[in-house]
Design an enzyme around this catalytic site. Structure first.
Site, short mmCIF file in Angstrom:
data_model
loop_
_atom_site.label_atom_id
_atom_site.label_comp_id
_atom_site.label_asym_id
_atom_site.label_seq_id
_atom_site.Cartn_x
_atom_site.Cartn_y
_atom_site.Cartn_z
N ASN A 151 40.87 30.67 33.85
CA ASN A 151 40.08 31.22 34.95
C ASN A 151 39.93 30.16 36.04
OD1 ASN A 151 37.89 32.23 36.61
ND2 ASN A 151 37.41 33.63 34.94
N ASP A 152 40.27 30.52 37.27
CA ASP A 152 40.21 29.56 38.36
C ASP A 152 38.77 29.22 38.76
OD1 ASP A 152 43.00 29.49 38.49
OD2 ASP A 152 43.07 31.19 39.88
N HIS A 159 43.19 43.94 33.53
CA HIS A 159 42.99 42.61 32.96
C HIS A 159 41.65 42.55 32.23
CE1 HIS A 159 40.52 42.23 36.59
NE2 HIS A 159 39.97 41.16 36.05
#
Length: 366
Positions: free
Chosen positions: A89-90, A178
């Protein structure tokens, strides 16, 4: 505190009917109660109306950071993936190297370390697909990847939370199919609560709570939505959200990664059937938050977790239509949860829906 059984005479006269008279129901998994007020669903609605989800999502968008070949916020370029795709996860809520908080100087002001990792998992390369529109082999690939992540992250972290927020109504900012996977160095509140209640039930009754519950619901049928040889889906007796469901295995299994090949195939099938019914309810891509709960991992792998039974929660917000949702505010926030139709009514409505997706039916008739 328990309501009288359906049909029992109450003091003050009248015959109790769950579909007409308010009552409270006990949730043994959370050790709390929910107020059921089925007559309230008849009231006229003049409140907020939501926008239905868009039907024209492009299959591929170079500006969508979840698409194959797209550039994400950190500058990394996604591969041209053709199945599932996992990446860190950014903007993670948990990081593996956070420092320890200092010692507390008062019992009312406590803090503890929180470390972990957050990953994003794309189900499919196409943005215009959701799980109910995917093929069984594609859904099975999602299940296998979930199990792999649970094993990998569970080797060191006590809790691995797999969850999907579907739809803007549930805070999902990207329509691409997602989910997220957060692994933490601690047991979150819901995990600790379910650990305690399931342990207490096993001690008191000698059988895992949700194994006994699945057996009872399979016999009673009134809250059953779909079933197969390995799984069943019910609107739980204690459901809070209007069309909330609980997905349960028939045999005693503690963790997702412990499912055998046949159970994974039948899980793909029952997930598809449930999610098609959800979409068919209001003929819309049905929003929900869902997630898997199973026995803790990490150091708990060496402990007896026989009180745990694997299960998935589905929490959809829609109540009356594709644009009218249930709000958990006011009484629900300050007193206790309340629902506007009985779980039996919700289950009957879901059960009666076709298992062919409305978009596919439209194509067949056109």
């Amino acid at each position: 505190m328990e309501p009288s059984p359906a049909g029992q005479e109450e003091e003050g006269g009248g015959r109790f009917r769950a579909s007409e008279h308010q009552h409270v129901r006990y949730n043994p998994l959370r050790d709390d109660w929910v107020l059921v007020s089925a007559h309230r669903v008849k009231r006229p609605w003049q409140g907020q109306v939501e926008k239905p989800p868009p039907e024209d999502v492009p299959r591929w968008d170079p500006n969508n950071p979840l698409c194959p070949g797209a550039t994400r916020a950190n500058g990394e370029v996604n591969p041209q993936y053709e199945g599932t795709f996992i990446f860190p996860n950014d903007f993670p809520a948990l990081q593996p190297d956070a420092p320890e908080p200092g010692d507390s100087d008062h019992p009312l002001f406590q803090a503890a370390a929180a470390r972990g990792v957050c990953k994003v998992m794309c189900f499919h390369p196409w943005s215009d697909l959701t799980l109910p529109l995917m093929s069984l082999p594609e859904i099975r690939a999602v299940i296998d990847t979930w199990a792999e992540l649970a094993t990998e992250l569970g080797a060191s972290y006590p809790w691995v939370q797999i969850f999907e927020n579907k739809g803007a109504m549930m805070g999902c900012s990207n329509p691409h199919p997602h989910c997220q996977v957060w692994a933490s160095s601690f047991l979150p509140n819901e995990a600790r609560l379910e650990d305690r209640t399931q342990q207490q039930h096993l001690t008191q009754r000698g059988v895992p709570m949700l194994l006994e519950y699945a057996e009872q619901e399979a016999l009673r049928k009134e809250r059953l939505v779909v079933e197969n040889a390995d799984w069943l889906v019910v609107v739980p007796y204690w459901a809070t959200w209007p069309y909330q469901t609980l997905l349960l295995p028939r045999r005693h299994v503690s963790r997702l990664q412990d499912l055998h090949e046949g159970e994974r195939d039948s899980l793909a099938s029952i997930m598809q059937r449930l999610l098609i019914k959800y979409d068919n309810l209001f003929e819309v891509s049905f929003p929900y938050s869902m997630g898997w709960h199973g026995a803790p991992t990490g150091p708990y792998l060496e402990e007896d977790c026989g009180h745990w039974q694997l299960h998935a929660h589905y929490y959809p917000p829609l109540l009356r239509s594709a644009t009218v949702r249930k709000f958990m505010v006011g009484y629900e926030m300050l007193a206790q949860a309340q629902r506007d139709l009985t779980p039996e009514q919700a289950a009957e409505r879901l059960r009666s829906l076709p298992e062919v997706h409305y978009k596919h039916r439209a194509k067949e008739t056109s």
